[in-house]
Design a protein around this motif. Structure first.
Motif, PDB file in Angstrom:
ATOM      1  N   TYR A  80       0.794  -1.249   0.114  1.00  0.00           N
ATOM      2  CA  TYR A  80      -0.033   0.145   0.019  1.00  0.00           C
ATOM      3  C   TYR A  80       0.988   1.497  -0.089  1.00  0.00           C
ATOM      4  CZ  TYR A  80      -3.531   3.503   1.808  1.00  0.00           C
ATOM      5  OH  TYR A  80      -4.439   4.560   1.780  1.00  0.00           O
ATOM      6  N   HIS A  81       0.739   1.893  -0.935  1.00  0.00           N
ATOM      7  CA  HIS A  81       1.322   3.398  -0.977  1.00  0.00           C
ATOM      8  C   HIS A  81       0.207   4.482  -0.752  1.00  0.00           C
ATOM      9  CE1 HIS A  81       5.322   2.156  -2.546  1.00  0.00           C
ATOM     10  NE2 HIS A  81       4.472   1.227  -2.955  1.00  0.00           N
ATOM     11  N   SER A  82       0.696   5.587   0.018  1.00  0.00           N
ATOM     12  CA  SER A  82      -0.177   6.831  -0.197  1.00  0.00           C
ATOM     13  C   SER A  82       0.585   8.159  -0.096  1.00  0.00           C
ATOM     14  CB  SER A  82      -0.929   6.911   1.260  1.00  0.00           C
ATOM     15  OG  SER A  82      -1.501   8.253   1.451  1.00  0.00           O
ATOM     16  N   HIS A  83       0.387   8.640  -1.501  1.00  0.00           N
ATOM     17  CA  HIS A  83       1.566   9.534  -1.719  1.00  0.00           C
ATOM     18  C   HIS A  83       0.531  10.912  -1.593  1.00  0.00           C
ATOM     19  CE1 HIS A  83       4.511   7.079  -4.340  1.00  0.00           C
ATOM     20  NE2 HIS A  83       4.149   6.463  -3.082  1.00  0.00           N
ATOM     21  N   ASP A  84       0.593  11.511  -0.483  1.00  0.00           N
ATOM     22  CA  ASP A  84      -0.399  12.739  -0.214  1.00  0.00           C
ATOM     23  C   ASP A  84       0.585  13.994  -0.641  1.00  0.00           C
ATOM     24  OD1 ASP A  84      -1.777  14.586   0.727  1.00  0.00           O
ATOM     25  OD2 ASP A  84      -2.106  13.938   2.375  1.00  0.00           O
ATOM     26  N   LYS A  94       4.431  11.157   5.010  1.00  0.00           N
ATOM     27  CA  LYS A  94       5.310   9.992   4.475  1.00  0.00           C
ATOM     28  C   LYS A  94       4.500   8.787   4.025  1.00  0.00           C
ATOM     29  CE  LYS A  94       9.555   7.308   5.410  1.00  0.00           C
ATOM     30  NZ  LYS A  94       8.659   6.320   4.349  1.00  0.00           N
ATOM     31  N   CYS A  95       4.894   8.313   2.869  1.00  0.00           N
ATOM     32  CA  CYS A  95       4.276   7.186   2.615  1.00  0.00           C
ATOM     33  C   CYS A  95       4.481   6.083   3.616  1.00  0.00           C
ATOM     34  CB  CYS A  95       4.798   6.694   1.006  1.00  0.00           C
ATOM     35  SG  CYS A  95       3.861   5.143   0.313  1.00  0.00           S
ATOM     36  N   PRO A  96       3.539   5.205   3.907  1.00  0.00           N
ATOM     37  CA  PRO A  96       3.637   4.232   4.807  1.00  0.00           C
ATOM     38  C   PRO A  96       4.554   2.929   4.282  1.00  0.00           C
ATOM     39  CG  PRO A  96       1.495   4.328   4.221  1.00  0.00           C
ATOM     40  CD  PRO A  96       2.087   5.356   3.483  1.00  0.00           C
ATOM     41  N   ALA A  97       4.523   2.762   2.731  1.00  0.00           N
ATOM     42  CA  ALA A  97       5.109   1.559   2.333  1.00  0.00           C
ATOM     43  C   ALA A  97       6.550   1.459   2.790  1.00  0.00           C
ATOM     44  CB  ALA A  97       5.115   1.431   0.860  1.00  0.00           C
ATOM     45  N   PRO A  98       7.010   0.392   2.992  1.00  0.00           N
ATOM     46  CA  PRO A  98       8.404   0.355   3.662  1.00  0.00           C
ATOM     47  C   PRO A  98       9.337   0.517   2.204  1.00  0.00           C
ATOM     48  CG  PRO A  98       7.372  -1.734   3.873  1.00  0.00           C
ATOM     49  CD  PRO A  98       6.122  -0.995   3.305  1.00  0.00           C
ATOM     50  N   GLY A  99      10.424   1.161   2.344  1.00  0.00           N
ATOM     51  CA  GLY A  99      11.329   1.578   1.243  1.00  0.00           C
ATOM     52  C   GLY A  99      10.857   2.317   0.347  1.00  0.00           C
ATOM     53  N   CYS A 100       9.701   2.933   0.574  1.00  0.00           N
ATOM     54  CA  CYS A 100       9.128   3.984  -0.345  1.00  0.00           C
ATOM     55  C   CYS A 100       9.747   5.601   0.356  1.00  0.00           C
ATOM     56  CB  CYS A 100       7.890   4.119  -0.581  1.00  0.00           C
ATOM     57  SG  CYS A 100       7.231   5.228  -1.626  1.00  0.00           S
ATOM     58  N   ASP A 101      10.367   6.159  -0.632  1.00  0.00           N
ATOM     59  CA  ASP A 101      10.974   7.472  -0.113  1.00  0.00           C
ATOM     60  C   ASP A 101       9.778   8.448  -0.083  1.00  0.00           C
ATOM     61  OD1 ASP A 101      13.360   6.533   0.622  1.00  0.00           O
ATOM     62  OD2 ASP A 101      14.579   7.169  -1.109  1.00  0.00           O
ATOM     63  N   PHE A 102       8.968   8.514  -0.688  1.00  0.00           N
ATOM     64  CA  PHE A 102       7.926   9.546  -0.689  1.00  0.00           C
ATOM     65  C   PHE A 102       7.628  10.262   0.516  1.00  0.00           C
ATOM     66  CE2 PHE A 102       3.897  11.714  -0.846  1.00  0.00           C
ATOM     67  CZ  PHE A 102       3.979  12.589  -2.030  1.00  0.00           C
ATOM     68  N   GLY A 103       7.907  11.470   0.524  1.00  0.00           N
ATOM     69  CA  GLY A 103       7.665  12.431   1.665  1.00  0.00           C
ATOM     70  C   GLY A 103       8.604  12.286   2.758  1.00  0.00           C
TER      71      GLY A 103
END
Ligand SMILES: [Zn+2]
Ligand SMILES: [Zn+2]
Length: 88
Positions: A37-41, A64-73
């Motif tokens: 799950y990604h949330s890119h707010d 911040k995006c809650p996905a592990p390893g995702c740098d968004f935010g």
């Protein structure tokens, strides 16, 4: 939380939060190919602060995006100092 301007000037002060606001762009969360799950707010949430010496500034953050390893935010924090309103 301390006033950055006061720290620079060797002063101490109390800090008071003011009104918060956020931009309201829509966004759709999604699940990637791995089912993560990604949330890119894209919205910035900012809060104004004021210290007892009269300095004002705003802190803006993105969720911040809650996905592990995702740098968004990640580390998306902006601090905007405003003009000193002491009128020196
Ligand atoms: Zn200050
Ligand atoms: Zn993500």
């Amino acid at each position: 939380m301390k006033c950055l301007t006061c720290i620079e000037q060797g002063m101490t002060s109390q800090v008071f939060p003011g009104a918060g606001m956020s931009t309201c762009l829509g966004h759709d969360p999604y699940w990637d190919e791995a089912g993560v799950y990604h949330s890119h707010d894209p919205n910035w949430h900012s809060t104004n602060y004021r210290c007892s010496a009269g300095h004002t500034w705003a802190v803006s953050i993105r969720q911040k995006c809650p996905a592990p390893g995702c740098d968004f935010g990640k580390d998306d924090v902006k601090i905007a100092r405003k003009e000193n309103t002491n009128g020196e």
